[in-house]
Design an enzyme around this catalytic site. Structure first.
Site, mmCIF file in Angstrom:
data_model
loop_
_atom_site.group_PDB
_atom_site.id
_atom_site.type_symbol
_atom_site.label_atom_id
_atom_site.label_comp_id
_atom_site.label_asym_id
_atom_site.label_seq_id
_atom_site.Cartn_x
_atom_site.Cartn_y
_atom_site.Cartn_z
ATOM 1 N N CYS A 2 -46.594 10.786 8.839
ATOM 2 C CA CYS A 2 -46.428 12.228 8.863
ATOM 3 C C CYS A 2 -45.470 12.645 9.975
ATOM 4 O O CYS A 2 -45.466 12.081 11.057
ATOM 5 C CB CYS A 2 -47.731 12.989 9.067
ATOM 6 S SG CYS A 2 -48.973 12.619 7.844
ATOM 7 N N ARG A 27 -41.184 8.972 8.313
ATOM 8 C CA ARG A 27 -42.576 8.934 8.774
ATOM 9 C C ARG A 27 -43.568 9.200 7.638
ATOM 10 O O ARG A 27 -44.779 9.079 7.832
ATOM 11 C CB ARG A 27 -42.791 9.977 9.875
ATOM 12 C CG ARG A 27 -41.932 9.770 11.091
ATOM 13 C CD ARG A 27 -42.213 10.848 12.109
ATOM 14 N NE ARG A 27 -43.564 10.730 12.602
ATOM 15 C CZ ARG A 27 -43.946 9.970 13.613
ATOM 16 N NH1 ARG A 27 -43.054 9.238 14.240
ATOM 17 N NH2 ARG A 27 -45.200 9.923 13.996
ATOM 18 N N TRP A 74 -47.646 11.638 4.863
ATOM 19 C CA TRP A 74 -48.014 10.311 4.378
ATOM 20 C C TRP A 74 -49.522 10.385 4.197
ATOM 21 O O TRP A 74 -50.271 10.473 5.171
ATOM 22 C CB TRP A 74 -47.641 9.255 5.417
ATOM 23 C CG TRP A 74 -47.837 7.847 4.959
ATOM 24 C CD1 TRP A 74 -46.947 7.086 4.255
ATOM 25 C CD2 TRP A 74 -48.975 7.015 5.182
ATOM 26 N NE1 TRP A 74 -47.478 5.847 4.014
ATOM 27 C CE2 TRP A 74 -48.711 5.763 4.568
ATOM 28 C CE3 TRP A 74 -50.200 7.187 5.827
ATOM 29 C CZ2 TRP A 74 -49.628 4.700 4.587
ATOM 30 C CZ3 TRP A 74 -51.107 6.141 5.847
ATOM 31 C CH2 TRP A 74 -50.817 4.914 5.231
ATOM 32 N N ASN A 100 -50.696 15.571 12.269
ATOM 33 C CA ASN A 100 -50.406 14.146 12.086
ATOM 34 C C ASN A 100 -51.530 13.381 12.765
ATOM 35 O O ASN A 100 -51.743 13.550 13.963
ATOM 36 C CB ASN A 100 -49.048 13.838 12.745
ATOM 37 C CG ASN A 100 -48.772 12.340 12.839
ATOM 38 O OD1 ASN A 100 -49.292 11.562 12.069
ATOM 39 N ND2 ASN A 100 -47.935 11.965 13.789
ATOM 40 N N GLY A 101 -52.282 12.589 11.999
ATOM 41 C CA GLY A 101 -53.399 11.843 12.579
ATOM 42 C C GLY A 101 -54.587 11.875 11.634
ATOM 43 O O GLY A 101 -54.457 12.233 10.457
ATOM 44 N N GLU A 490 -40.711 -13.228 8.149
ATOM 45 C CA GLU A 490 -39.980 -11.966 8.187
ATOM 46 C C GLU A 490 -39.178 -11.764 6.902
ATOM 47 O O GLU A 490 -39.128 -10.658 6.353
ATOM 48 C CB GLU A 490 -39.069 -11.942 9.427
ATOM 49 C CG GLU A 490 -38.156 -10.747 9.568
ATOM 50 C CD GLU A 490 -38.881 -9.420 9.735
ATOM 51 O OE1 GLU A 490 -40.113 -9.381 9.848
ATOM 52 O OE2 GLU A 490 -38.177 -8.380 9.727
ATOM 53 N N LYS A 494 -39.676 -8.634 4.481
ATOM 54 C CA LYS A 494 -38.578 -7.710 4.124
ATOM 55 C C LYS A 494 -38.480 -7.583 2.619
ATOM 56 O O LYS A 494 -38.343 -6.487 2.080
ATOM 57 C CB LYS A 494 -37.224 -8.216 4.664
ATOM 58 C CG LYS A 494 -36.985 -8.093 6.140
ATOM 59 C CD LYS A 494 -36.776 -6.682 6.650
ATOM 60 C CE LYS A 494 -38.058 -6.087 7.122
ATOM 61 N NZ LYS A 494 -38.356 -6.156 8.516
ATOM 62 N N GLU A 497 -41.540 -5.655 1.081
ATOM 63 C CA GLU A 497 -41.714 -4.231 1.393
ATOM 64 C C GLU A 497 -40.641 -3.344 0.763
ATOM 65 O O GLU A 497 -40.922 -2.194 0.441
ATOM 66 C CB GLU A 497 -41.820 -3.982 2.900
ATOM 67 C CG GLU A 497 -40.574 -4.206 3.696
ATOM 68 C CD GLU A 497 -40.771 -3.934 5.180
ATOM 69 O OE1 GLU A 497 -41.538 -3.038 5.538
ATOM 70 O OE2 GLU A 497 -40.139 -4.625 5.987
ATOM 71 N N HIS A 513 -49.208 -28.243 0.655
ATOM 72 C CA HIS A 513 -50.669 -28.110 0.752
ATOM 73 C C HIS A 513 -51.179 -26.910 -0.038
ATOM 74 O O HIS A 513 -52.224 -26.356 0.285
ATOM 75 C CB HIS A 513 -51.090 -27.993 2.226
ATOM 76 C CG HIS A 513 -50.723 -29.201 3.024
ATOM 77 N ND1 HIS A 513 -51.389 -30.407 2.925
ATOM 78 C CD2 HIS A 513 -49.709 -29.419 3.905
ATOM 79 C CE1 HIS A 513 -50.822 -31.299 3.716
ATOM 80 N NE2 HIS A 513 -49.793 -30.716 4.327
ATOM 81 N N LYS A 612 -42.697 4.549 8.504
ATOM 82 C CA LYS A 612 -42.168 3.706 9.566
ATOM 83 C C LYS A 612 -43.126 3.539 10.735
ATOM 84 O O LYS A 612 -43.281 2.468 11.274
ATOM 85 C CB LYS A 612 -40.835 4.257 10.060
ATOM 86 C CG LYS A 612 -40.196 3.294 11.046
ATOM 87 C CD LYS A 612 -38.723 3.387 11.046
ATOM 88 C CE LYS A 612 -38.105 2.354 11.951
ATOM 89 N NZ LYS A 612 -38.191 0.980 11.394
HETATM 90 C C1 F6R Z 1 -41.580 -3.934 8.696
HETATM 91 C C2 F6R Z 1 -41.899 -3.009 9.758
HETATM 92 C C3 F6R Z 1 -43.300 -2.947 10.236
HETATM 93 C C4 F6R Z 1 -43.327 -2.667 11.752
HETATM 94 C C5 F6R Z 1 -44.769 -2.455 12.222
HETATM 95 C C6 F6R Z 1 -44.831 -2.221 13.717
HETATM 96 O O1 F6R Z 1 -40.219 -3.897 8.382
HETATM 97 O O2 F6R Z 1 -41.056 -2.295 10.225
HETATM 98 O O3 F6R Z 1 -44.004 -4.095 9.916
HETATM 99 O O4 F6R Z 1 -42.756 -3.753 12.409
HETATM 100 O O5 F6R Z 1 -45.324 -1.359 11.555
HETATM 101 O O6 F6R Z 1 -44.056 -1.116 14.070
HETATM 102 P P1 F6R Z 1 -43.607 -0.865 15.560
HETATM 103 O O7 F6R Z 1 -42.688 -1.975 15.935
HETATM 104 O O8 F6R Z 1 -42.945 0.469 15.561
HETATM 105 O O9 F6R Z 1 -44.852 -0.898 16.404
#
Ligand code: F6R
Length: 617
Positions: A2, A27, A74, A100-101, A490, A494, A497, A513, A612
């Site tokens: 949010c 957000r 969100w 937000n929360g 990673e 990527k 997601e 395994h 994010k």
């Molecule tokens: C994936 C991604 C998330 C963040 C995670 C932590 O691409 O961006 O997995 O890495 O939500 O976010 P931060 O680093 O902002 O604490």
């Protein structure tokens, strides 16, 4: 999770808020809404979908008010509907609020308010706050003027709230005023000329002002066009500290790029340069970190590091573990922040904590930091967002200086975390057994990274072609070993997601395994091939895949030669220092995921269900 934007000033609030909301869409983007004070009341516009849908709706309304609040959502409590979109207005029409929360005790408060005759239109926890403020406002005698009555009603409400919030509140009885408060969710006040703004992130403010006040947990602010007063929930006055935002609005623009993710992938050489700038010792053999607030003597007493983070940041922790243990020979433990906060793990007496967070607002990482501090441990933060909650609450830390990262999938922040981890490994290694000559060579290796990253980026068209051929598959494996195992994780993260493809990361030798059962001509494997003693071992794993008709995309250091026909596709990375390898190996997996997602028509900057900055549990 949010985004909030509020405006109090002389200009029309709606246009300013809509511009800010667009910058906060990362957000949350389920629904959006705004409220402005005009005439004697509140004009409310809400819409499910993106901010663009709200802007369209708003353009058909006459919105001339100069005081407003807005929100991009969100969803947590209640589905994605117009009714659940913010702002929420109390049933007596006296209070409008964005939040937000998560309010944890909202059921109890809702029951109380229903008994008092307040009604509800949504399924959200937020509407409870709007009605509870209205209830306290109605009960509240005017003290020291009407403005105080409004502030006092908000303050009294927040004293009863359990959970997290960043809120901005308006009342038609108080035109030209806003009250905002935070606990656990970020909120920043922008201080302009005859105007003030409130927002969840500076990116929504920088087009109007670079002067900001980062609100702290438990603080409330009463805002008018002419000024603001800051206080705490227990009525103590707070002297504001006005900070200057160091980046400009252009840095948060797309420029020539179709997506922020692409822009941020291509910004990596610069972000890497910025992470290193001024951070090598005068003798050229070690690193310098002014912000750690620890002396070499302090470091000598540390016998273990504990790194915690979430998601991509957790992968950076795994690379840090490998590099610190490899070069400094100090044990490192890595934990998911979300697990650490509840695990009550037994800890060494002389451990030093690190949290890694791009946003500095991730609630689980913040809770892990607080838990470590509560137990009496010093806790450092590797953070990108200056002034964020984690950066402020840590005992010391290292800022990444990667610039704003807007794409939901983290890219440049990740490689910058890897570089900082490599520099930190050098720093502690030089306090132990690493020689001067090895330190000098290590630094030369790190200084070369930005240019080597540019060379990897030159392969973007080649990687795009591969992506076009492979975008049709629905399952992928990513395989790597040692420092490349976290990069396999990673790569898989990527891909899943942003393109919604099922992908898993494994240490290459673990593949036999269990995951090998997935292998067929419909499940390609992306191999991150190391140099050194494990090269031949990884070749054996590749043979095992080939024997089962699996397709292979190999990411290989350029001086290594794979047996003819073993890999279906080859992406090379330049030869580099061992500490730089995870950084350079990351770029191809980012590009591959990006181009596959684009080929599948996915919204790479705003993947479904994600936001994010995860500021709720
Ligand atoms: C994936 C991604 C998330 C963040 C995670 C932590 O691409 O961006 O997995 O890495 O939500 O976010 P931060 O680093 O902002 O604490």
């Amino acid at each position: 999770m949010c985004g909030i934007v509020g405006y109090v000033g002389r200009q029309k609030a709606a246009a300013i808020m809509l511009e800010g909301l667009k910058r906060l869409e990362y957000r949350g983007y389920d629904s959006a809404g705004l409220a402005v004070l005009q005439g004697d009341g509140i004009t409310l516009v809400k819409s499910i979908g993106r901010v663009a849908a709200l802007a369209k709706l708003a353009s058909s309304r006459k919105l001339s008010g100069t005081c407003g609040i807005s929100h991009t959502r969100w969803a947590t409590h209640g589905g994605v509907t117009d009714a659940n979109a913010h702002p929420h207005v109390s049933s007596d029409g006296q209070i409008a609020l964005v939040h937000n929360g998560v309010i944890e005790n909202y059921v109890h408060m809702k029951r109380f308010l229903l008994e008092k005759g307040y009604t509800f239109k949504s399924e959200t926890d937020t509407e409870v706050l709007a009605n509870l403020i209205a209830y306290h406002y109605a009960k509240q005698p005017a003290v020291n003027g009407e403005g105080s009555r409004f502030l006092e009603a908000v303050r009294k409400t927040l004293l009863h709230v359990e959970g997290t919030y960043g809120i901005a509140v308006l009342s038609p009885a108080h035109p030209g005023e806003m009250v905002a408060a935070r606990k656990g969710s970020p909120l920043i006040l922008g201080v302009g000329e005859h105007e003030h703004l409130i927002a969840s992130d500076v990116s929504a403010l920088v087009s109007r002002t670079q002067n900001v006040v980062y609100l702290k947990d438990g603080e409330l602010v009463h805002i008018t066009p002419a000024g603001f007063t800051l206080s705490t929930l227990d009525l103590a006055d707070v002297s504001p500290v006005i900070d200057q935002v160091t980046w400009s609005v252009d840095e948060a623009e797309l420029g020539e790029h179709p997506h922020f993710m692409r822009k941020e992938i291509f910004e990596q050489p610069l972000a890497l340069e910025n992470a290193m700038r001024g951070r090598f010792s005068a003798d050229g053999s070690s690193a310098n970190f002014g912000g750690l607030n620890l002396t070499p003597a302090d470091f000598r007493t540390i016998d273990r590091f504990v790194f915690t983070s979430c998601g991509t940041g957790w992968h950076a922790c795994l690379v840090a573990e490998h590099l610190i243990e490899r070069f400094a020979r100090i044990p490192v433990e890595v934990d998911y922040a979300s697990e650490f906060r509840y695990r009550n793990a037994p800890l060494d007496r002389d451990a030093l904590f690190f949290v890694i967070s791009q946003s500095g607002e991730t609630i689980d990482t913040l809770a892990a930091l607080r838990e470590a501090k509560r137990k009496g441990y010093k806790c450092m933060a590797i953070c990108n967002v200056v002034g964020s909650t984690i950066a402020r609450e840590a005992d010391g830390g290292i800022y990444q200086h990667a610039g704003p990262e807007i794409g939901v999938a983290s890219t440049k922040a990740f490689t910058s975390q890897l570089l900082i981890s490599a520099m930190f490994a050098l720093y502690v290694a030089r306090m132990r057994d690493m020689s001067f000559a090895d330190g000098v060579e290590y630094i030369a290796g790190l200084k070369a990274v930005p240019d080597l990253a540019r060379r990897v980026l030159e392969q973007a068209p080649h990687i795009q072609n591969i992506a076009l051929r492979y975008a049709k598959y629905n399952d992928f494996l990513f395989l790597g070993r040692l420092s490349l195992f976290p990069i396999a994780l990673e790569g898989a993260l990527k891909l899943k997601e942003i393109s919604y493809i099922h992908a898993e990361g494994y240490p290459a030798a673990e593949m036999k395994h269990g995951p090998i059962a997935l292998i067929s001509d419909q499940c390609p494997s992306v191999f991150l091939v190391p140099k050194g003693e494990l090269f031949n071992k990884v070749l054996s794993s590749m043979q095992e895949i080939k024997a089962r008709k699996g397709l292979i995309i190999a990411i290989v250091p350029e001086n290594l030669e794979l047996p003819e026909g073993l890999a279906d596709e080859v992406i090379t990375i330049p030869d580099c220092h061992e500490a730089a390898l995870p950084i350079l190996a990351t770029i191809p997996v980012q590009l591959l995921s990006y181009y596959i997602a684009v080929a599948r028509g996915c919204d790479v900057d705003k993947p479904r269900n994600l936001a994010k900055s995860v500021t709720v549990e």
